[in-house]
Design a protein around this motif. Structure first.
Motif, PDB file in Angstrom:
ATOM      1  N   LEU A 188       2.377   2.357  -0.955  1.00 11.94           N
ATOM      2  CA  LEU A 188       2.477   2.898  -2.311  1.00 11.94           C
ATOM      3  C   LEU A 188       3.758   3.694  -2.500  1.00 11.94           C
ATOM      4  CD1 LEU A 188      -1.210   4.072  -2.877  1.00 11.94           C
ATOM      5  CD2 LEU A 188      -0.042   2.184  -4.032  1.00 11.94           C
ATOM      6  N   ARG A 189       4.166   4.386  -1.413  1.00 16.76           N
ATOM      7  CA  ARG A 189       5.373   5.201  -1.485  1.00 16.76           C
ATOM      8  C   ARG A 189       6.620   4.332  -1.598  1.00 16.76           C
ATOM      9  NH1 ARG A 189       7.608   9.054   3.429  1.00 16.76           N
ATOM     10  NH2 ARG A 189       9.591   9.628   2.447  1.00 16.76           N
ATOM     11  N   TYR A 190       6.695   3.280  -0.770  1.00 19.47           N
ATOM     12  CA  TYR A 190       7.875   2.417  -0.749  1.00 19.47           C
ATOM     13  C   TYR A 190       7.752   1.205  -1.659  1.00 19.47           C
ATOM     14  CZ  TYR A 190       9.452   5.108   3.284  1.00 19.47           C
ATOM     15  OH  TYR A 190       9.862   6.118   4.112  1.00 19.47           O
ATOM     16  N   GLN A 191       6.554   0.968  -2.191  1.00 20.34           N
ATOM     17  CA  GLN A 191       6.284  -0.137  -3.102  1.00 20.34           C
ATOM     18  C   GLN A 191       6.266  -1.509  -2.430  1.00 20.34           C
ATOM     19  OE1 GLN A 191       5.383   0.373  -6.349  1.00 20.34           O
ATOM     20  NE2 GLN A 191       5.428   2.522  -5.704  1.00 20.34           N
ATOM     21  N   SER A 192       6.839  -1.647  -1.265  1.00 19.93           N
ATOM     22  CA  SER A 192       6.807  -2.920  -0.524  1.00 19.93           C
ATOM     23  C   SER A 192       7.117  -2.668   0.934  1.00 19.93           C
ATOM     24  CB  SER A 192       7.799  -3.934  -1.111  1.00 19.93           C
ATOM     25  OG  SER A 192       9.119  -3.578  -0.766  1.00 19.93           O
ATOM     26  N   ILE A 193       6.634  -3.569   1.782  1.00 11.30           N
ATOM     27  CA  ILE A 193       6.901  -3.456   3.217  1.00 11.30           C
ATOM     28  C   ILE A 193       8.369  -3.707   3.520  1.00 11.30           C
ATOM     29  CG2 ILE A 193       6.460  -5.877   3.826  1.00 11.30           C
ATOM     30  CD1 ILE A 193       5.339  -2.739   5.769  1.00 11.30           C
ATOM     31  N   THR A 194       9.030  -4.495   2.676  1.00 11.15           N
ATOM     32  CA  THR A 194      10.454  -4.780   2.882  1.00 11.15           C
ATOM     33  C   THR A 194      11.292  -3.514   2.717  1.00 11.15           C
ATOM     34  OG1 THR A 194      10.143  -7.036   2.064  1.00 11.15           O
ATOM     35  CG2 THR A 194      12.389  -6.198   2.134  1.00 11.15           C
ATOM     36  N   ARG A 195      10.983  -2.728   1.681  1.00 11.47           N
ATOM     37  CA  ARG A 195      11.710  -1.477   1.484  1.00 11.47           C
ATOM     38  C   ARG A 195      11.452  -0.501   2.620  1.00 11.47           C
ATOM     39  NH1 ARG A 195      10.568  -0.314  -4.963  1.00 11.47           N
ATOM     40  NH2 ARG A 195      11.696  -2.152  -5.745  1.00 11.47           N
ATOM     41  N   TRP A 196      10.200  -0.469   3.069  1.00 11.88           N
ATOM     42  CA  TRP A 196       9.903   0.389   4.227  1.00 11.88           C
ATOM     43  C   TRP A 196      10.718  -0.045   5.432  1.00 11.88           C
ATOM     44  CZ3 TRP A 196       7.888  -1.515   8.835  1.00 11.88           C
ATOM     45  CH2 TRP A 196       7.647  -0.549   9.818  1.00 11.88           C
ATOM     46  N   PHE A 197      10.816  -1.357   5.687  1.00 17.90           N
ATOM     47  CA  PHE A 197      11.554  -1.860   6.842  1.00 17.90           C
ATOM     48  C   PHE A 197      13.023  -1.461   6.770  1.00 17.90           C
ATOM     49  CE2 PHE A 197      14.449  -5.222   8.306  1.00 17.90           C
ATOM     50  CZ  PHE A 197      14.233  -5.125   9.672  1.00 17.90           C
TER      51      PHE A 197
ATOM     52  N   LEU B 254       4.201   2.093  13.247  1.00 22.64           N
ATOM     53  CA  LEU B 254       3.175   1.085  12.968  1.00 22.64           C
ATOM     54  C   LEU B 254       1.779   1.690  12.979  1.00 22.64           C
ATOM     55  CD1 LEU B 254       4.511  -1.985  15.009  1.00 22.64           C
ATOM     56  CD2 LEU B 254       4.698  -1.551  12.547  1.00 22.64           C
ATOM     57  N   SER B 255       1.572   2.678  13.869  1.00 15.79           N
ATOM     58  CA  SER B 255       0.253   3.307  13.927  1.00 15.79           C
ATOM     59  C   SER B 255      -0.030   4.129  12.679  1.00 15.79           C
ATOM     60  CB  SER B 255       0.139   4.195  15.176  1.00 15.79           C
ATOM     61  OG  SER B 255       1.048   5.282  15.095  1.00 15.79           O
ATOM     62  N   GLU B 256       1.050   4.629  12.032  1.00 17.20           N
ATOM     63  CA  GLU B 256       0.888   5.421  10.818  1.00 17.20           C
ATOM     64  C   GLU B 256       0.969   4.581   9.552  1.00 17.20           C
ATOM     65  OE1 GLU B 256       3.914   8.351  11.053  1.00 17.20           O
ATOM     66  OE2 GLU B 256       2.934   9.518  12.644  1.00 17.20           O
ATOM     67  N   MET B 257       1.175   3.268   9.752  1.00 18.84           N
ATOM     68  CA  MET B 257       1.289   2.386   8.601  1.00 18.84           C
ATOM     69  C   MET B 257      -0.044   2.321   7.856  1.00 18.84           C
ATOM     70  SD  MET B 257       3.001   0.416   6.696  1.00 18.84           S
ATOM     71  CE  MET B 257       4.506   0.341   7.661  1.00 18.84           C
ATOM     72  N   GLY B 258      -0.007   2.506   6.548  1.00 16.56           N
ATOM     73  CA  GLY B 258      -1.216   2.450   5.726  1.00 16.56           C
ATOM     74  C   GLY B 258      -0.831   2.261   4.280  1.00 16.56           C
TER      75      GLY B 258
END
Length: 498
Positions: free
Chosen positions: A343-352, A334-338
């Motif tokens: 942009l890399r994952y295109q969405s927060i859902t994919r990152w999750f 979460l601290s590295e979230m930016g």
């Protein structure tokens, strides 16, 4: 090369003949005379003949001699070597802290070798005149605990091999102590700290011998003296296993030492130690016959019908301790979230989902490692490997494995999602720990009678209650689905998708 070897041998002999080692031998001789007299009195009272092996084991395995004289001498030598060898010119020559630590260990083992030679010479002199037998004496075969040999002959056939194993255990244990002191000195570089640590180890040895029962896991004597460890573990290999495990851990730590000690975390070591302590304290040696019985006791946890505070604490260590590490990992993520990650994952859902897939793998590996460690610890106590649960024949091993792995997986998964949800909504990871603490109260009797609150449902205590393990799976699965659906709704509501 030959001259170098000769010089080393000459230095070794000169060191052997120094006043400090002569004094060392004199103290052992005086104490050995008393031990010899005690052995002959015991032999006279039992009317059974002893031999040289009884005396040698008494001289080398005397608890009082080792704790109150041998151990402090070794501690003093360890500190002396560490402090005298710690110099930045020496460190430059070795090139790293790791090489320096191993060099001090070599010097320490050399001192141990000299002490063993002096100790052996004095013991040989004291055993002159005693009858000589190839094996155990009639006195040692007495079914009692009047001497070291009366204990050891129950576990090993050869008195010579028993003596060698005792030396090996003692050397391995004090070598571990030396590595601990060396690592501490590298970490803080303060003499006072390692002197205090050495004194603390010595005092703890005496306190654990006097106040803790001999079968206690935390009695230092069990790892310095072979016959004491044999009593504790019920075999001669338990002490070696524990000390070898510690040695491997210390070597792992030493191999990660370098000139920059920043970022070196001791939390892994503490967590592993807490896991071992929790599993060991969960065993009930007087109950159950098989390792599967002890497996159940280790993970008993609690249910609405049974609650034990020690089992509750063990559950906290084994399961919420793992969630603590997930929390640290999540906090870093979460601290590295930016925006670069979005942009890399295109969405927060994919990152999750990418993050959660890793956690799912870690959960499975953790449960597998826990099961192996629990069964290994149970095997040290020589419980039967028969495939049944003796404390309750109605409980099958299939139910045990299913409940531990499947329901355990679902329960930990719920905890992970619960922590993630609170951390995401509050932006403060501390609140998730508070949430877990509140959730754990439902493990108390009477607060979860219907078994629908997802707290501690993977406790083995539910196998002995009127609950179906498959019903628990359904309850936990529904809670996991609800958490995931709610998280996806939160992600969509925040409109973070690109």
């Amino acid at each position: 090369m030959t001259r170098t070897v000769k010089n080393k041998w000459k230095d070794f002999v000169n060191e052997l003949l120094t006043f400090k080692w002569i004094l060392f031998g004199a103290v052992i001789y005086i104490y050995g005379l008393r031990a010899k007299e005690h052995m002959y009195v015991a032999s006279f009272q039992t009317k059974l003949l002893l031999n040289k092996w009884d005396l040698l084991h008494s001289f080398f395995g005397n608890i009082y001699l080792i704790l109150y004289f041998i151990l402090p001498v070794f501690l003093y030598r360890s500190i002396s070597i560490i402090i005298s060898d710690f110099d930045y010119t020496v460190l430059i020559r070795f090139g790293s802290y790791r090489s320096w630590v191993y060099a001090t260990l070599v010097r320490f083992i050399q001192s141990l070798s000299i002490s063993m030679i002096v100790w052996g010479a004095v013991s040989g002199v004291l055993s002159i005149g005693a009858p000589s037998f190839a094996g155990w004496s009639p006195f040692s075969k007495l079914d009692g605990s009047l001497s070291e040999t009366q204990i050891l002959q129950k576990f090993i056939d050869s008195p010579f091999l028993a003596l060698l194993l005792h030396f090996a255990l003692l050397i391995l244990s004090v070598s571990c102590i030396h590595l601990i002191l060396a690592i501490i000195y590298v970490k803080w570089k303060k003499r006072g700290i390692i002197v205090f640590t050495a004194i603390l180890i010595w005092v703890y040895g005496g306190v654990s011998f006097k106040l803790l029962p001999h079968h206690s896991l935390f009695n230092l004597c069990n790892y310095l003296i072979l016959h004491s460890g044999a009593v504790q573990f019920g075999n001669i290999w338990g002490s070696f296993t524990m000390v070898t495990g510690l040695m491997i851990l210390l070597i792992w730590m030493v191999n990660r030492l370098d000139l920059n000690m920043k970022g070196y975390s001791w939390r892994y070591v503490v967590f592993i130690a807490l896991i071992v302590m929790a599993l060991w304290s969960g065993m009930r040696e007087k109950a159950g016959e098989t390792i599967w019985d002890q497996f159940l006791f280790m993970f008993i946890g609690g249910s609405n019908q049974a609650f034990y505070f020690k089992s509750f604490l063990c559950y906290w260590v084994l399961y919420f301790g793992f969630i603590y590490w997930v929390q640290l990992y999540l906090q870093k993520e979460l601290s590295e979230m930016g925006y670069y990650k979005l942009l890399r994952y295109q969405s927060i859902t994919r990152w999750f989902w990418r993050w959660y897939h890793k956690i799912m793998l870690y959960i499975g590996l953790y449960l597998f490692a826990l099961a192996l460690l629990a069964l290994f610890i149970s095997s040290l106590k020589r419980f039967s490997f028969d495939f049944y649960v003796s404390i309750d024949r109605s409980v099958t091993l299939l139910e045990v494995f299913y409940h531990f792995f499947v329901n355990g997986y679902l329960q930990i998964s719920f905890y992970v999602l619960f922590v993630f949800l609170i951390s995401w909504l509050s932006k403060e990871t501390f609140y998730s720990l508070v949430g877990l603490a509140i959730l754990s109260f439902f493990m108390l009797p009477g607060l979860n009678n219907w078994g629908i609150v997802p707290s501690g449902l993977n406790s083995m205590a539910y196998l002995f209650a009127d609950y179906s393990v498959y019903r628990i799976s359904i309850v936990l699965s529904l809670w996991n689905v609800l958490e995931i659906v709610f998280l996806l709704y939160v992600f969509h509501k925040q409109d973070l998708d690109f």
